[in-house]
Design an enzyme around this catalytic site. Sequence first.
Site, PDB file in Angstrom:
ATOM      1  N   LYS A   1       0.865  -1.173   0.000  1.00 11.83           N
ATOM      2  CA  LYS A   1       0.000   0.000   0.000  1.00 11.83           C
ATOM      3  C   LYS A   1       0.905   1.227   0.000  1.00 11.83           C
ATOM      4  O   LYS A   1       1.644   1.457   0.955  1.00 11.83           O
ATOM      5  CB  LYS A   1      -0.855  -0.047   1.282  1.00 11.83           C
ATOM      6  CG  LYS A   1      -2.095   0.785   1.252  1.00 11.83           C
ATOM      7  CD  LYS A   1      -2.922   0.454   2.490  1.00 11.83           C
ATOM      8  CE  LYS A   1      -4.310   1.009   2.408  1.00 11.83           C
ATOM      9  NZ  LYS A   1      -5.086   0.684   3.602  1.00 11.83           N
TER      10      LYS A   1
ATOM     11  N   ASP B   1     -15.517   1.235   9.139  1.00 10.44           N
ATOM     12  CA  ASP B   1     -15.793   0.999   7.726  1.00 10.44           C
ATOM     13  C   ASP B   1     -15.944  -0.493   7.465  1.00 10.44           C
ATOM     14  O   ASP B   1     -15.300  -1.054   6.587  1.00 10.44           O
ATOM     15  CB  ASP B   1     -14.688   1.612   6.863  1.00 10.44           C
ATOM     16  CG  ASP B   1     -15.176   1.896   5.448  1.00 10.44           C
ATOM     17  OD1 ASP B   1     -16.398   1.783   5.204  1.00 10.44           O
ATOM     18  OD2 ASP B   1     -14.339   2.214   4.593  1.00 10.44           O
TER      19      ASP B   1
END
Length: 842
Positions: free
Chosen positions: A530, A626
């Site tokens: 990432k 989330d």
Amino acid sequence: MRLGKWVSLVFAVLFCGFMVNGSVAAFIPVDNYLIACGSSQNVSVQDQVFVPDSYQSSFLLESEEESFVAAANSSLPSPIYHSLRGFTSSFSYKFDIHQTGRHWVRLYFHPLPNSGHDLNSASITVLANEFVLLNNFTFKNQQSSYLFKEYMINVTSDSLTLNFIPLNNSVTFVNGIEVISIPDDLIADQASMVSPSAPFNGLSNLALETVYRVNVGGPLLTPQNDTLGRTWENDRKYLHVNSSAVIVSVVPGTIQYPVSVTPETAPNWVYATAEAMGNANVPNLNFNITWVFPVDPSFRYFIRLHFCDIVSKALNDLVFNVYINSDIALGSLDLSSRTGFLAMPYYKDFVSNSSTGSNNLSVSVGPDMMADITNAILNGLEIMKISNGAGSLDGPYSVTDLLPNLHSKKSKFGIIIGSAVGISAAVLLIAICYCCFVTRRSKGPRQAHPWLPLPLYGNSHTITKVSTTSQKSGTASCVSLVSSNLGRIFTFQEISDSTNKFDETLLLGVGGFGKVYKGTLEDGTKVAVKRGNPRSEQGLAEFHTEIEMLSKLRHRHLVSLIGYCDERSEMILVYEYMANGPLRSHLYGTDLPPLSWKQRLEICIGAARGLHYLHTGVAQSIIHRDVKTTNILLDENFDAKVADFGLSKTGPSLDQTHVSTAVKGSFGYLDPEYFRRQQLTEKSDVYSFGVVLMEVLCTRPALNPVLPREQVNIAEWAMSWQKKGMLDQIMDSALVGKVNPASLKKFGETAEKCLAEQGVDRPSIGDVLWNLEYAFELQETSALTDPDENSTNHIGGIPLTPLEPFDNSVSMINGVNSGTDDDAEDATTSAVFSQLVNPRGR
Ligand SMILES: *[C@@H]1O[C@H](CO)[C@@H](O)[C@H](O)[C@H]1NC(C)=O
Ligand SMILES: *[C@@H]1O[C@H](CO)[C@@H](O)[C@H](O)[C@H]1NC(C)=O
Ligand SMILES: *[C@@H]1O[C@H](CO)[C@@H](O)[C@H](O)[C@H]1NC(C)=O
């Protein structure tokens, strides 16, 4: 401001072990010996470590030459049965007792085939100080190939000696031994006798043997689910007339312990389920529910009945009678008048009459004719054999009958020599050993928090171990390793090589933080890389704090951080690669084959465990914010892991600065209360998880704007069907006919509770987890039983087949303890790794 928040969060994570230890008064056994006999190495059984008997020369009194050992990977699930020590003459183990009082003595036997002796016909006699535990037991003609025995003995001297005696030139053996302290007040000296009803005194000086321990109406509870390491089995196979009883249950969290009853008395899982009188299809409500237990009629039995009124809507609604062997034991029992509250545990001890001569002991509950409401319940039941006048739990002989003629001079001599040698070593070694055990135990999850079903990962013990492993698995080259366990530091060159210079064809997703690539390290390990957007000064600080926090959040059901790179103002995080990608892609929008109902339940259970760890596994709970089907990733075995946690989430009390009051999360999953009041709690994650559950069942997106108005939002739409009890009408057509109705019902109810409008009305994720496990159990057991029987059964009537102890693969709450050292090791060493998914919703 954000920096400050992160710093305090890290602070909280670092100190959480402390705080939790201090705030919960857990029982800590002073004596805690776990011995793997004849083993050459430590044997881990769930969260327990059994040490070899040779590890402490003081345990085993005879010289080792007289003994033989055997080891094999037998098919028995518990590794404690995979080794044994056998003897051709009598031998003994001696344990120093640091606190007199009641102790468990647990023994494991399994005649391994490769010992060079015929262990199947070996005769086993075991004495424990002044008590006879086993007398001339042999596996010949037994149905089972292993034997587990649990005894409770009040040790009044400073040592406990276990003598193993072979009869008639035979051999004898043992595979595993536990000697563990029990709280003094667990069993009082007095109980009630029935018929004639009278007090029975003197229990504290008698030995007890567990013969039945039953979680009535509930699932198998394994030692990991019990603060005293007990096993509780389901009651169905003991029910006299199956149809008479229905299962009732509440979430375990609703059980309120009074001062006089503790989780050591029985876990809340026991009190949260019961059998009650079924009123469906029963024309005459005047009947008893009866359980029948085969027993040896020459002994008396200690019987503990556990009750908890989880069925009444108001106090004084439930009045019933309790019988033992057809004799009234408790007449007109009004639970709420004994406890003052509903959902509050109560237990009562009895001693059965030995003169009935019956091979069965029965316990019944039935309605009280005087009561307005016809019902009766039982939540749990323990039956323990009481030692007889000879101090024996097996046969009429006493220790003095059995010892002298069987002990050869030689072996007595052996004991003396052994003791003499032992004493010098014992003082030192037992002290060290004791320290080891106590230290280990005090770090273990059971002590840190007796009923938190997850180990507390704030503890440094585990974290250190995890990091060591991940460091080991890191490859050579110019890798530098951080000493403070933050994972591996990658050079930019390594990252660039692993992703083929950030090749866009390897792109797995794009999110607020940056891009995610699939990478392959030099050793072939697949990873998800990432890469953050260019950073600022503050971004750098946050990045570091994130690494620090993420590397501390280690759990089998969280996607784990492998390392990072912060060279050249880069912010790159390297995660495990998840071969099967996001859950969502297995539900809809792709050509992937549909998941089975069991797979779906397992995935939901895994994700719930991950969230449960975030919410409760660290002192300052972490809110994911989330939760959605794209943030639940599946590894190559379809084990679910929660991803994308920790980057934007903080515990509620740290949120006071309100860095951003903007509502974060993804539409369709957003807690309506959070949306309105902008107050974030763990229950917001529970709401989102409810949406996930509906999505898993109905295989459609959380929001689908092209559908008619009332169907756009899955939460609203599925709830309206659930309220009508017709969820089966809208579920994935691939599941039709393959889901046990009881399992579906439980699942639907669970999702419904998660989606409650108000956060306070939603269950905790721990309760959600429990209910999903239950739904899984219902599906699992239906697969084992006759389909015709199932189709006529309603939820309460599903027979929950009792499971063998140690058959953990099907235990319903077994994996709740996931995240033991073993698991952590799996997570890091299994070099399978992850992708991080587009957090587009943010
Ligand atoms: C075995 O366990 C004991 C106690 O937990 C520990 O002290 C010892 O180092 C372990 N031995 C090995 C070889 O892992
Ligand atoms: C164990 O026995 C001793 C001696 O009879 C007694 O004083 C003590 O209370 C007993 N302990 C328990 C826990 O029953
Ligand atoms: C329940 O069992 C007891 C003891 O066997 C018996 O006396 C009683 O009549 C039974 N009650 C009903 C309603 O059958």
